[in-house]
Structures are given as C-alpha cells and as structure tokens.
Design a protein around this motif. Structure first.
Motif, mmCIF file in Angstrom:
data_model
loop_
_atom_site.group_PDB
_atom_site.id
_atom_site.type_symbol
_atom_site.label_atom_id
_atom_site.label_comp_id
_atom_site.label_asym_id
_atom_site.label_seq_id
_atom_site.Cartn_x
_atom_site.Cartn_y
_atom_site.Cartn_z
ATOM 1 N N TRP A 56 -8.565 11.964 2.938
ATOM 2 C CA TRP A 56 -8.980 10.600 2.573
ATOM 3 C C TRP A 56 -10.312 10.632 1.833
ATOM 4 O O TRP A 56 -10.487 9.941 0.823
ATOM 5 C CB TRP A 56 -9.078 9.720 3.824
ATOM 6 C CG TRP A 56 -9.463 8.303 3.518
ATOM 7 C CD1 TRP A 56 -8.627 7.286 3.135
ATOM 8 C CD2 TRP A 56 -10.779 7.753 3.555
ATOM 9 N NE1 TRP A 56 -9.355 6.141 2.932
ATOM 10 C CE2 TRP A 56 -10.678 6.399 3.184
ATOM 11 C CE3 TRP A 56 -12.031 8.266 3.859
ATOM 12 C CZ2 TRP A 56 -11.780 5.547 3.116
ATOM 13 C CZ3 TRP A 56 -13.134 7.429 3.785
ATOM 14 C CH2 TRP A 56 -13.011 6.083 3.425
ATOM 15 N N GLN A 84 -11.804 9.518 -2.340
ATOM 16 C CA GLN A 84 -12.881 8.558 -2.599
ATOM 17 C C GLN A 84 -13.694 9.013 -3.810
ATOM 18 O O GLN A 84 -13.650 10.172 -4.197
ATOM 19 C CB GLN A 84 -13.788 8.435 -1.365
ATOM 20 C CG GLN A 84 -13.077 8.014 -0.099
ATOM 21 C CD GLN A 84 -12.289 6.737 -0.273
ATOM 22 O OE1 GLN A 84 -12.831 5.703 -0.657
ATOM 23 N NE2 GLN A 84 -10.990 6.798 -0.007
ATOM 24 N N MET A 105 -3.712 5.512 5.335
ATOM 25 C CA MET A 105 -4.950 5.285 4.576
ATOM 26 C C MET A 105 -5.018 6.211 3.366
ATOM 27 O O MET A 105 -5.488 5.812 2.297
ATOM 28 C CB MET A 105 -6.173 5.501 5.474
ATOM 29 C CG MET A 105 -6.421 4.379 6.453
ATOM 30 S SD MET A 105 -7.717 4.748 7.692
ATOM 31 C CE MET A 105 -9.047 5.423 6.726
ATOM 32 N N THR A 157 -2.732 4.988 0.620
ATOM 33 C CA THR A 157 -3.230 3.774 -0.041
ATOM 34 C C THR A 157 -4.716 3.881 -0.368
ATOM 35 O O THR A 157 -5.400 2.864 -0.484
ATOM 36 C CB THR A 157 -2.998 2.541 0.855
ATOM 37 O OG1 THR A 157 -3.707 2.716 2.085
ATOM 38 C CG2 THR A 157 -1.517 2.334 1.138
ATOM 39 N N ALA A 158 -5.208 5.093 -0.527
ATOM 40 C CA ALA A 158 -6.653 5.319 -0.674
ATOM 41 C C ALA A 158 -7.267 4.546 -1.832
ATOM 42 O O ALA A 158 -8.418 4.127 -1.748
ATOM 43 C CB ALA A 158 -6.950 6.809 -0.828
ATOM 44 N N VAL A 218 -6.297 1.653 -2.895
ATOM 45 C CA VAL A 218 -6.139 0.221 -2.674
ATOM 46 C C VAL A 218 -7.000 -0.260 -1.509
ATOM 47 O O VAL A 218 -7.611 -1.319 -1.565
ATOM 48 C CB VAL A 218 -4.647 -0.117 -2.412
ATOM 49 C CG1 VAL A 218 -4.450 -1.590 -2.151
ATOM 50 C CG2 VAL A 218 -3.792 0.351 -3.579
ATOM 51 N N LEU A 219 -7.052 0.508 -0.458
ATOM 52 C CA LEU A 219 -7.796 0.150 0.748
ATOM 53 C C LEU A 219 -9.292 0.208 0.482
ATOM 54 O O LEU A 219 -9.794 1.225 -0.002
ATOM 55 C CB LEU A 219 -7.448 1.131 1.879
ATOM 56 C CG LEU A 219 -8.134 0.911 3.214
ATOM 57 C CD1 LEU A 219 -7.561 -0.315 3.904
ATOM 58 C CD2 LEU A 219 -7.969 2.131 4.099
ATOM 59 N N ALA A 238 -13.266 -0.598 4.993
ATOM 60 C CA ALA A 238 -12.203 -0.702 6.000
ATOM 61 C C ALA A 238 -11.782 0.688 6.467
ATOM 62 O O ALA A 238 -11.552 0.909 7.660
ATOM 63 C CB ALA A 238 -11.007 -1.465 5.431
ATOM 64 N N GLY A 239 -11.698 1.620 5.540
ATOM 65 C CA GLY A 239 -11.355 2.992 5.912
ATOM 66 C C GLY A 239 -12.396 3.613 6.816
ATOM 67 O O GLY A 239 -12.067 4.277 7.804
#
Length: 189
Positions: free
Chosen positions: A55, A59, A105, A108-109, A111-112, A116-117
C-alpha cells in the motif's frame, strides 16, 4: 518481467497459505529470536505487514514512509497495552479483517484517500500489537524489538513487491485482491 512477477507472486501466495493460519495462538512468547520469527511464521501477520508495504509503495514517493512508520509506532503501543493486561475486544477478528481490508486498500490505492488508509493502518496495528503483547513473557524487551524489526522488514519486502506491481498495468489491483483472497481463506479456517 510479467512472467517473473507472476511466478514470484504465486510462490508468495502458496507459501502464505501453506503456513499455519494464525500467528496468535494464545501461547507465550519471549526473547529476541521468538520476536523475530513470530511475525514471519504467522500467515496473518506476514500478509498484513507485506500489505502495508505494498500500500505504501502505491502512495506518492514523498508519503510512502508514513504507513510503515505509523504501523510500527502503533504496534508498540498495542503491545504495551497487551502486556499491561488491558483487554481489547475483537483482536483476532480485527487481525483477520486487517488482511482482507489492507488487500482491498491496495486494490483501491489510487482512489482511497491516504488519510483513511492511514487511519485503518493504525487500527490494525493496534490489534496486531495487542496480540503480540498478550503473548509476551520472559525477555520482553528482546521480544518486542524482534517483532518490530521483523514487521519493518516485512513492510520493506512488501514495498519492494509494491514497486514491482506498480510497473504492471493492474499490478496493485491484482496483488491487493490476492491478499484479500488469502485473508478470506484464513478467516474461513
């Protein structure tokens, strides 16, 4: 490249599914070596730690460090809560949910929202840390240092996997869905 990645990922998933389903058996653990191996030998912890790294790799580069650093910090807090004997409800279901949700997560990295992550990562770290803390006996400092070092190493391995996955068109989605699927297998027993 795609063939090599597919084989590496397939081996990772098969290895994860073939190991014992849960790291947190309710037994006692202590000392540096126990702390180092405990996260690696438990499929739930291994998948969750790798997922945090994957995740984070999805980013923006300047923010990639936040997930692993936050996880390790809250992991330590959770362990201290567990060592102190304070109960935390739903620890094992929370740990299993962490694998499934972290996988989603990753999928959908983009989009999220990162906030929130990071909030989800901190909640999951608390559960993982509490489970480790409740099992700790004996050489407590060595055990805690060991599972935090092993967790950080698993984050780094996941980060590397995430960088490789990012080079494929749907790499993060595939890795995320595979991790979630493994989590569902673990939850199903």
């Amino acid at each position: 490249m795609k063939s090599v990645f597919g084989k590496m990922f397939g081996a990772f998933v098969l290895t994860a599914v073939a190991t014992p389903a849960l790291a947190h058996t309710g037994g006692a653990a202590g000392g540096l070596s126990s702390g180092l191996f405990h996260p690696i030998l438990g499929t739930d912890h291994l998948l969750a730690m790798a997922a945090v790294g994957v995740w984070s790799a999805a980013q923006p580069a300047k923010q990639a460090w936040r997930g692993p650093v936050l996880f390790i910090g809250v992991l330590a807090v959770g362990a201290l809560i567990g060592v102190s004997g304070l109960p935390l409800p739903m620890v094992e279901p929370g740990i299993l949910a962490s694998v499934v949700i972290l996988g989603l997560m990753i999928a959908t990295a983009r989009v999220l929202p990162a906030g929130a992550g990071l909030a989800a990562i901190s909640v999951f770290a608390l559960f993982h840390g509490h489970a480790h803390g409740t099992e700790a006996v004996g050489a407590l400092a060595g055990y805690m240092a060991g599972f935090m070092i092993a967790s950080a190493a698993l984050h780094a391995a996941g980060f590397g996997l995430g960088r490789l996955a990012g080079e494929l068109k749907h790499g993060h989605a595939g890795v995320g869905l595979a991790i979630s699927g493994a989590g569902l297998l673990l939850a199903g027993g």
